[in-house]
Motif scaffolding. Sequence first.
Motif, PDB file in Angstrom:
ATOM      1  N   LEU A   1      39.596  10.105  34.451  1.00 41.67           N
ATOM      2  CA  LEU A   1      39.075   9.102  33.517  1.00 41.67           C
ATOM      3  C   LEU A   1      37.763   9.561  32.889  1.00 41.67           C
ATOM      4  CD1 LEU A   1      39.606   5.906  35.714  1.00 41.67           C
ATOM      5  CD2 LEU A   1      41.163   6.829  33.961  1.00 41.67           C
ATOM      6  N   MET A   2      37.498   9.042  31.690  1.00 40.66           N
ATOM      7  CA  MET A   2      36.188   9.254  31.040  1.00 40.66           C
ATOM      8  C   MET A   2      35.347   8.022  31.346  1.00 40.66           C
ATOM      9  SD  MET A   2      36.240  12.236  29.482  1.00 40.66           S
ATOM     10  CE  MET A   2      35.272  12.400  28.000  1.00 40.66           C
ATOM     11  N   GLN A   3      34.726   8.008  32.515  1.00 43.73           N
ATOM     12  CA  GLN A   3      33.957   6.849  32.962  1.00 43.73           C
ATOM     13  C   GLN A   3      32.510   6.929  32.471  1.00 43.73           C
ATOM     14  OE1 GLN A   3      35.181   8.241  36.885  1.00 43.73           O
ATOM     15  NE2 GLN A   3      35.471   6.093  37.469  1.00 43.73           N
ATOM     16  N   TYR A   4      31.907   5.760  32.315  1.00 44.89           N
ATOM     17  CA  TYR A   4      30.508   5.697  31.876  1.00 44.89           C
ATOM     18  C   TYR A   4      29.597   5.324  33.051  1.00 44.89           C
ATOM     19  CZ  TYR A   4      32.075   6.228  27.114  1.00 44.89           C
ATOM     20  OH  TYR A   4      32.633   6.734  25.960  1.00 44.89           O
ATOM     21  N   LEU A   5      28.350   5.689  32.919  1.00 42.32           N
ATOM     22  CA  LEU A   5      27.346   5.405  33.934  1.00 42.32           C
ATOM     23  C   LEU A   5      27.092   3.912  34.080  1.00 42.32           C
ATOM     24  CD1 LEU A   5      24.906   8.152  32.711  1.00 42.32           C
ATOM     25  CD2 LEU A   5      25.842   8.105  35.034  1.00 42.32           C
ATOM     26  N   SER A   6      26.542   3.535  35.213  1.00 38.51           N
ATOM     27  CA  SER A   6      26.081   2.167  35.423  1.00 38.51           C
ATOM     28  C   SER A   6      24.573   2.115  35.197  1.00 38.51           C
ATOM     29  CB  SER A   6      26.405   1.703  36.843  1.00 38.51           C
ATOM     30  OG  SER A   6      25.590   2.398  37.789  1.00 38.51           O
ATOM     31  N   ARG A   7      24.044   0.914  35.056  1.00 32.34           N
ATOM     32  CA  ARG A   7      22.587   0.761  34.909  1.00 32.34           C
ATOM     33  C   ARG A   7      21.870   1.253  36.167  1.00 32.34           C
ATOM     34  NH1 ARG A   7      21.904  -2.223  30.333  1.00 32.34           N
ATOM     35  NH2 ARG A   7      23.761  -3.348  29.647  1.00 32.34           N
ATOM     36  N   ALA A   8      22.501   1.044  37.314  1.00 31.48           N
ATOM     37  CA  ALA A   8      21.901   1.528  38.564  1.00 31.48           C
ATOM     38  C   ALA A   8      21.838   3.054  38.588  1.00 31.48           C
ATOM     39  CB  ALA A   8      22.701   1.017  39.757  1.00 31.48           C
ATOM     40  N   ASP A   9      22.842   3.712  38.026  1.00 37.75           N
ATOM     41  CA  ASP A   9      22.837   5.176  37.962  1.00 37.75           C
ATOM     42  C   ASP A   9      21.641   5.683  37.157  1.00 37.75           C
ATOM     43  OD1 ASP A   9      25.236   5.382  39.406  1.00 37.75           O
ATOM     44  OD2 ASP A   9      26.446   5.214  37.581  1.00 37.75           O
ATOM     45  N   LEU A  10      21.336   4.999  36.046  1.00 41.11           N
ATOM     46  CA  LEU A  10      20.203   5.416  35.217  1.00 41.11           C
ATOM     47  C   LEU A  10      18.902   5.370  36.016  1.00 41.11           C
ATOM     48  CD1 LEU A  10      20.815   3.749  31.724  1.00 41.11           C
ATOM     49  CD2 LEU A  10      21.617   5.952  32.568  1.00 41.11           C
TER      50      LEU A  10
END
Length: 337
Positions: free
Chosen positions: A214-223
């Motif tokens: 999948l082409m998954q996106y980051l979470s706010r927590a990851d940032l």
Amino acid sequence: MHKLKRKEWFLAALFLFVLGLVNLAGDNKNEAAVFYNGVRRDIVVEDKKVEAEDFFALCGVPYDGAEKKANLADLCARLNIVCRFDEEENIYALGDTAEYAREVPVLMYHHLLPENELWQRKRDNITITVEEFTAQMDYLAVNGWKCVSLEELEEFVRGERLLAPKSVLLTFDDGFLSNYTYAYPILKERGMKAVLFVLSDYLSEEEKKFEPSLMQYLSRADLLKMQDVFSYGSHTAALHQLKGHKSALCLADEETIVRDLARSRKALMNAYSISYPYGEYNDEVLKIAKESGFRLGFAVGGHSVKMYDDPYTLGRFDMYRYRDTAKFQKMLESCAQ
């Protein structure tokens, strides 16, 4: 008749006034800039001479009062400070950055996958292998390349700072989860910094387990967890689509662009840099980006960044799959000359 003569005199006087302003601006432009340890200093050089007292103060050395004005190179020699004059750039570079970067390559990455998983992304060029990315970062580290920050590049572009030879800015577009899974630990291990241009509306509210298919996106927590390596810029909030062969950002009306960029900046803690989706922009996009509070804008273009470039149309080199390690090295070597 008298009115006509007065008008002619007025126009002549106005012409001379404007000409004087143009000449003054030209003189200011031709005035040599002085950089000491990389930072531009308020020192005036006339006929290669400076006010000795001002120069001693700049260097933190007590003024001996021996002379009022002196040759800048002679003063540097007396204080054992390296001094180089770049005639082409009209720059005096003193101290630690007497040798400096004439141009800075900005590299653009997107998505990473291990080599044994790359078969899942055969149809795109933006995904490169973790192994290739690691080899590129090792090349930078071993060959003396320094990853500069966004702030340092901005000061360089505006003519306020010199950067060391072999300076490079690493950037990532979109905000894929693979940036956290793979790029983040590789960069952190090598003490490198990078910029991540995020599609802010695509950020996940919940952390996810990485799934190679999948082409998954980051979470706010990851940032938040990556702030020791990454700084963040905008890739718009949601205007990252193609309509026909044009970027949605360039086709949207003014109100839509204003709302999108405002939403993006708010989500990214007032980010001041933007990378344009697909590298595309027009006059309206540039105007709104400036009015929205952005100070830097990145496109593509395949060229490096130089001092006094337009800060809203900075070039980058795309790190797509076709650019293998040999081509990567050749591109960097051309920028270091």
